[in-house]
Scaffold this motif. Structure first.
Motif, PDB file in Angstrom:
ATOM      1  N   LEU A 278       0.812  -1.217   0.000  1.00 40.09           N
ATOM      2  CA  LEU A 278       0.000   0.000   0.000  1.00 40.09           C
ATOM      3  C   LEU A 278       0.847   1.269   0.000  1.00 40.09           C
TER       4      LEU A 278
ATOM      5  N   LEU B  57      -4.035  -4.514  -5.944  1.00 44.31           N
ATOM      6  CA  LEU B  57      -4.099  -3.351  -5.056  1.00 44.31           C
ATOM      7  C   LEU B  57      -5.394  -2.568  -5.205  1.00 44.31           C
TER       8      LEU B  57
ATOM      9  N   GLN C 208      -9.492  -4.114  -2.261  1.00 46.24           N
ATOM     10  CA  GLN C 208      -8.953  -4.321  -0.914  1.00 46.24           C
ATOM     11  C   GLN C 208      -9.314  -5.685  -0.329  1.00 46.24           C
TER      12      GLN C 208
ATOM     13  N   VAL D 290      -5.382  -0.490   5.252  1.00 46.20           N
ATOM     14  CA  VAL D 290      -6.326  -1.040   4.278  1.00 46.20           C
ATOM     15  C   VAL D 290      -7.679  -0.358   4.425  1.00 46.20           C
TER      16      VAL D 290
ATOM     17  N   ARG E 249      -7.945   2.922   2.724  1.00 46.48           N
ATOM     18  CA  ARG E 249      -8.153   2.792   1.292  1.00 46.48           C
ATOM     19  C   ARG E 249      -9.630   2.577   0.965  1.00 46.48           C
TER      20      ARG E 249
END
Length: 376
Positions: free
Chosen positions: A197, A236, A239, A281, A284
């Motif tokens: 990330l 990527l 998630q 995460v 995101r």
């Protein structure tokens, strides 16, 4: 289940920031105490954060915290990346349940109930109480260096399990969660997530783990993270697929827990590198979610420092704690409680300050959004 039914994009709509207007009211109330600005240091900021999270001025004391620990084994541990033998996370769980771990000792001293959630321990579920194992997804996660840690169905089940635990805590009246983890191989999974990330090389995020590994073990761990990165980078943009590829059941559940806690307006204190990776995460998924999380402490793992920097989260303490299980985050709990007590109980100028525990709008204090994503 051939097609995934869980849409993580929904979290962006469901998660609101803590009430910024309430934070300003808390600042105004603090100014009426007569203490000089910054006299209480970060305790002022903590009190204002809690006021905005609780949607009330003055802030309510933290009276019902809970230590929630997600547990699991990771197949990558078989590559010799940890100081502990592969498949022995259950021993850490037993220590916690028996009150013998550092986190359990602190939780007992601070009168904080401990909840352990087994997501992928490598043991027979009958060896542990049913309340510990009822959310388990599988027995150990897969080797992230050469195969997915979870199938798509397992990843969704683990994520929903974390959401369900967050809902259970919110419904039980938990007003602050201290989040921890117990695993063997978990810091390798966390390092892989952080490197992916943040776009960094494996060597930048590879630490010594809770057991203080030697140089040879560190090199094996670094190689495992590098191999995991090759598998993580292509996914990527998704998630949940990323967590399935390299995260494992416990980290996937923790990410679901963090996001659903933000939906339910439950503040969370993060512990070490694993919870920091899951928070990254979560960021995101929903960029407002980190406003509900607090970095409890800075440990020794470089991946944690990298993740907290990306989250713009300043840890409350720097004690170098590496044992995990929520130990470092528990050390920060007295500071949070002290900040709440000072914000609530310091006298202000004028006996009639209008502070009746409401949010200033005439409405009752917020208790969390009940119209939430379904975890089942």
């Amino acid at each position: 289940m051939s097609e995934r039914s869980l849409d993580l994009d929904d979290f962006s709509d469901l998660i609101e920031r803590p009430r910024g207007g309430l934070r300003r009211q808390a600042e105004e109330r603090r100014a009426l105490t007569g203490l000089p600005a910054q006299a209480l240091g970060r305790l002022d900021d903590l009190g204002e954060w809690l006021s905005s999270a609780q949607a009330r001025v003055p802030v309510r004391p933290v009276t019902n915290p809970r230590l929630v620990v997600f547990a699991g084994d990771h197949g990558i541990a078989a590559c010799g990346v940890s100081a502990r033998r592969a498949g022995t996370a259950v021993e850490l769980v037993r220590e916690a349940l028996d009150g013998r771990s550092p986190a359990a000792v602190l939780a007992r001293r601070f009168e904080v109930p401990l909840r352990v959630v087994d997501m992928a321990l490598d043991c027979d579920p009958g060896e542990l109480p049913i309340e510990v194992t009822r959310h388990r997804v599988r027995r150990s996660s897969g080797r992230l260096d050469k195969e997915d840690a979870l199938t798509p169905d397992e990843a969704e089940a683990a994520f929903r399990a974390g959401m369900a635990v967050a809902d259970e805590e919110a419904d039980a009246g938990t007003d602050l969660v201290v989040l921890g983890d117990l695993s063997v191989g978990g810091t390798t999974a966390a390092g892989t997530l952080v490197a992916a990330l943040c776009g960094t090389d494996a060597s930048v995020v590879t630490g010594r783990g809770g057991g203080g590994i030697d140089d040879l073990t560190w090199m094996r761990k670094c190689a495992a993270i590098r191999d995991g990165l090759r598998r993580a980078r292509p996914v990527l943009g998704d998630q949940l697929q990323l967590l399935a590829a390299v995260g494992g059941a416990d980290l996937t559940a923790m990410t679901g827990f963090l996001l659903q806690s933000a939906v339910r307006h439950t503040p969370v204190v993060l512990d070490g590198v694993v919870s920091a990776a899951c928070a990254l995460v979560g960021q995101r998924v929903a960029f407002r979610a980190p406003d509900w999380w607090l970095a409890g402490h800075a440990g020794k793992e470089p991946a944690q420092a990298k993740a907290l920097d990306r989250l713009a989260a300043e840890p409350l303490l720097e004690q170098g704690v590496a044992v995990g299980g929520g130990t470092g985050a528990l050390l920060a709990l007295p500071l949070v409680r002290a900040a709440a007590a000072l914000a609530a109980e310091l006298p202000v100028e004028g006996a009639e300050d209008g502070s009746d525990g409401s949010d200033g709008s005439g409405a009752s204090p917020a208790v969390g959004n009940r119209d939430v994503l379904d975890a089942t």
